[in-house]
Motif scaffolding. Structure first.
Motif, PDB file in Angstrom:
ATOM      1  N   ASP A   1      -5.808  -3.754  -7.465  1.00 47.01           N
ATOM      2  CA  ASP A   1      -4.627  -3.849  -8.310  1.00 47.01           C
ATOM      3  C   ASP A   1      -4.069  -5.267  -8.296  1.00 47.01           C
ATOM      4  OD1 ASP A   1      -4.655  -1.235  -9.125  1.00 47.01           O
ATOM      5  OD2 ASP A   1      -3.062  -0.554  -7.773  1.00 47.01           O
TER       6      ASP A   1
ATOM      7  N   GLY B   1       2.052   2.361  -3.274  1.00 48.94           N
ATOM      8  CA  GLY B   1       1.067   2.893  -4.209  1.00 48.94           C
ATOM      9  C   GLY B   1       0.027   1.928  -4.713  1.00 48.94           C
TER      10      GLY B   1
ATOM     11  N   VAL C   1       0.838  -1.203   0.000  1.00 52.70           N
ATOM     12  CA  VAL C   1       0.000   0.000   0.000  1.00 52.70           C
ATOM     13  C   VAL C   1       0.871   1.250   0.000  1.00 52.70           C
ATOM     14  CG1 VAL C   1      -1.677   1.320   1.351  1.00 52.70           C
ATOM     15  CG2 VAL C   1      -1.987  -1.139   1.023  1.00 52.70           C
TER      16      VAL C   1
ATOM     17  N   LYS D   1      -3.338   0.005  -5.006  1.00 56.16           N
ATOM     18  CA  LYS D   1      -4.697   0.330  -4.584  1.00 56.16           C
ATOM     19  C   LYS D   1      -5.580  -0.905  -4.692  1.00 56.16           C
ATOM     20  CE  LYS D   1      -4.332   5.156  -6.054  1.00 56.16           C
ATOM     21  NZ  LYS D   1      -2.884   5.047  -6.346  1.00 56.16           N
ATOM     22  N   GLU D   2      -6.647  -0.905  -3.898  1.00 57.08           N
ATOM     23  CA  GLU D   2      -7.531  -2.068  -3.852  1.00 57.08           C
ATOM     24  C   GLU D   2      -7.939  -2.485  -5.256  1.00 57.08           C
ATOM     25  OE1 GLU D   2     -11.748  -3.359  -1.737  1.00 57.08           O
ATOM     26  OE2 GLU D   2     -10.375  -1.972  -0.723  1.00 57.08           O
TER      27      GLU D   2
END
Length: 490
Positions: A53, A48, A45, A50-51
């Motif tokens: 990915d 970078g 996280v 994100k949920e």
């Protein structure tokens, strides 16, 4: 439980100090594995991700890889396990196909990713928690993907099966109910996590609170018997090619590994001669034969108690699973009649990544909106609900004007004394059907005995004897390589 990492959190709460994973990078308890997964999640996280990915997971079996699987789940990311021996062209295809945000890569394999364009982080075991606020729990949408499992791509470019949390968790519970892994088990897993059979050994071991041993490549091959003995393994998942190799190793050593109580197999047909040879080499060991596909993980299990009374069967469907055998028009056939195998249940995956056409062809929608999987396999069910798989629809071919099943020919070949492995290639273009064998007998001797077991019109025109059958990275017979060999044997 809503997420894969809930398996780990639950078990770490029950038995925090019990051994969870043992590999070349160390030994880890359930508490240590959970802390490592939290650290991996925080790291991803912070870099970078994100949920939703995708994150490539590239390395041999290790504590770090196990932590990465659960860490991706904890961060709401989609893990994409890759075989440690993946080729550059396959890697390039996967990167283009799933557009990963990050890659966790074993440092020894990092050179392969230099030109991928994907930011690379080292796949190593975190030494401690990552500072910062605790991550929020990811969304609870049961349809949210947990993993993309790429198929071997033996018939084309690899395609990814979208595997959500809910179907994966259902499969874990249903398989565990039938196999009965125990907290005092040591599960020796020589299979890569890129093969869903290998990945689920992590999930099943965690669910049971068992100890999972992830051997090195050498310990999965020539040193398999020694590694099994040294690990005090009680459970061994394998595929038929590994089973044949293990029988040979035990025969040379003169003694089986002590304490092995259960062997499981899936991924390819397990012949009766190989079954007899394996059980003869492992007295007192139980064998559970299974049938499944990546698209639904597992369909059926034949328990050791059932095998004696149902030779040739792949068992009864899992609890909560419905299996039908249908004719070409989609109508269910009577018990004993052959047809295509259709599967319904909560363990059906969500289709293929970015492939609506292929998804629609395999994952049909019923009038009530529920999905069913067209397996592409054909077989039959008896009146007691035991399933028998005869082969794939594309394994049926015409020879001398008759329909012939490749599996039937392979089984007949394996029944000939002295034959340890067999594989049939259906005809293609001008090339006729070809039968490849591993045997110490001559071609003439083999054909003489085969004629006692198989109608002459079904005997392939080409019969070739090899020192061993080529296998894929997942231990299955490499039919692409056999096709190349068949081209050179015309």
């Amino acid at each position: 439980m809503r997420h894969l990492h809930d398996l780990l959190g639950h078990q770490a709460g029950l038995t925090p100090d019990a051994p969870a994973v043992e590999a070349a990078d160390g030994r880890y308890t359930y508490r240590e594995l959970r802390l490592a997964a939290e650290a991996v999640a925080s790291l991803l996280v912070r870099r970078g991700a994100k949920e939703g990915d995708r994150v490539l997971l590239h390395g041999a079996g290790s504590g770090a890889l196990a932590a990465a699987v659960y860490g991706c789940s904890r961060a709401g990311l989609v893990g994409v396990p890759m075989h440690p021996g993946i080729r550059p062209a396959q890697l390039a295809h996967i990167v283009q196909d799933c557009t990963p945000a990050l890659a966790l890569v074993d440092p020894a394999l990092s050179d392969l990713h230099q030109d991928s364009g994907v930011p690379v982080l080292p796949l190593t075991m975190p030494v401690g928690p990552v500072p910062g606020p605790r991550l929020p729990e990811p969304g609870a949408d049961p349809a949210r993907p947990a993993a993309l499992i790429y198929t071997s791509g033996s018939t084309g470019a690899p395609k990814a099966v979208v595997s959500p949390h809910a179907p994966m968790l259902f499969a874990v519970r249903a398989i565990a109910e039938r196999l009965g892994y125990r907290a005092d088990d040591t599960v020796f897993c020589p299979l890569p996590f890129s093969f869903d059979y290998g990945l689920y050994q992590l999930l099943l071991s965690t669910f049971a609170g068992a100890r999972l041993v992830l051997p090195s490549a050498v310990d999965s091959g020539p040193r398999l018997l020694a590694a099994l003995t040294g690990s005090a393994a009680t459970v061994l998942p394998l595929v038929p090619t590994m089973a044949a190799a293990l029988v040979r190793l035990i025969d040379r050593a003169g003694a089986p590994p002590p304490g092995l109580r259960l062997v499981t197999s899936t991924g390819a047909a397990f012949s009766e001669p190989l079954t007899d040879a394996l059980l003869g080499a492992l007295p007192g060991t139980r064998l559970a034969l299974m049938y499944g596909l990546t698209e639904c993980k597992r369909v059926s299990v034949l328990t050791p108690e059932e095998r004696a009374h149902r030779p040739g069967s792949v068992g009864r469907p899992l609890s909560g699973t419905q299996v039908l055998v249908v004719d070409p028009e989609g109508a269910e056939v009577r018990p004993g009649d052959e047809g295509e195998i259709i599967v319904r249940g909560p363990h059906l995956m969500a289709g293929y990544w970015l492939s609506e056409e292929l998804t629609a062809a395999r994952f049909a929608r019923r009038p009530d909106g529920t999905a069913e999987l067209r397996t592409g396999d054909f077989g039959w069910m008896d009146r007691e609900g035991f399933l028998y798989v005869r082969g794939r629809t594309d394994d049926i071919y015409k020879q001398n004007g008759f329909r012939v099943g490749a599996i039937e020919v392979e089984c007949a070949a394996l029944a000939v004394p002295g034959v340890t492995e067999a594989a049939v290639l259906p005809p293609s273009g001008d090339r006729p059907a070809c039968l490849f064998l591993v045997t110490g007998r001559t071609r003439a001797e083999f054909l003489r005995d085969l004629n006692d077991r198989l109608e002459q019109y079904k005997v392939p025109p080409m019969v070739s004897i090899l020192p061993e059958l080529p296998v894929t990275a997942h231990g299955k017979t490499d039919r692409g390589r056999l096709a190349e060999l068949a081209g050179g044997h015309r």
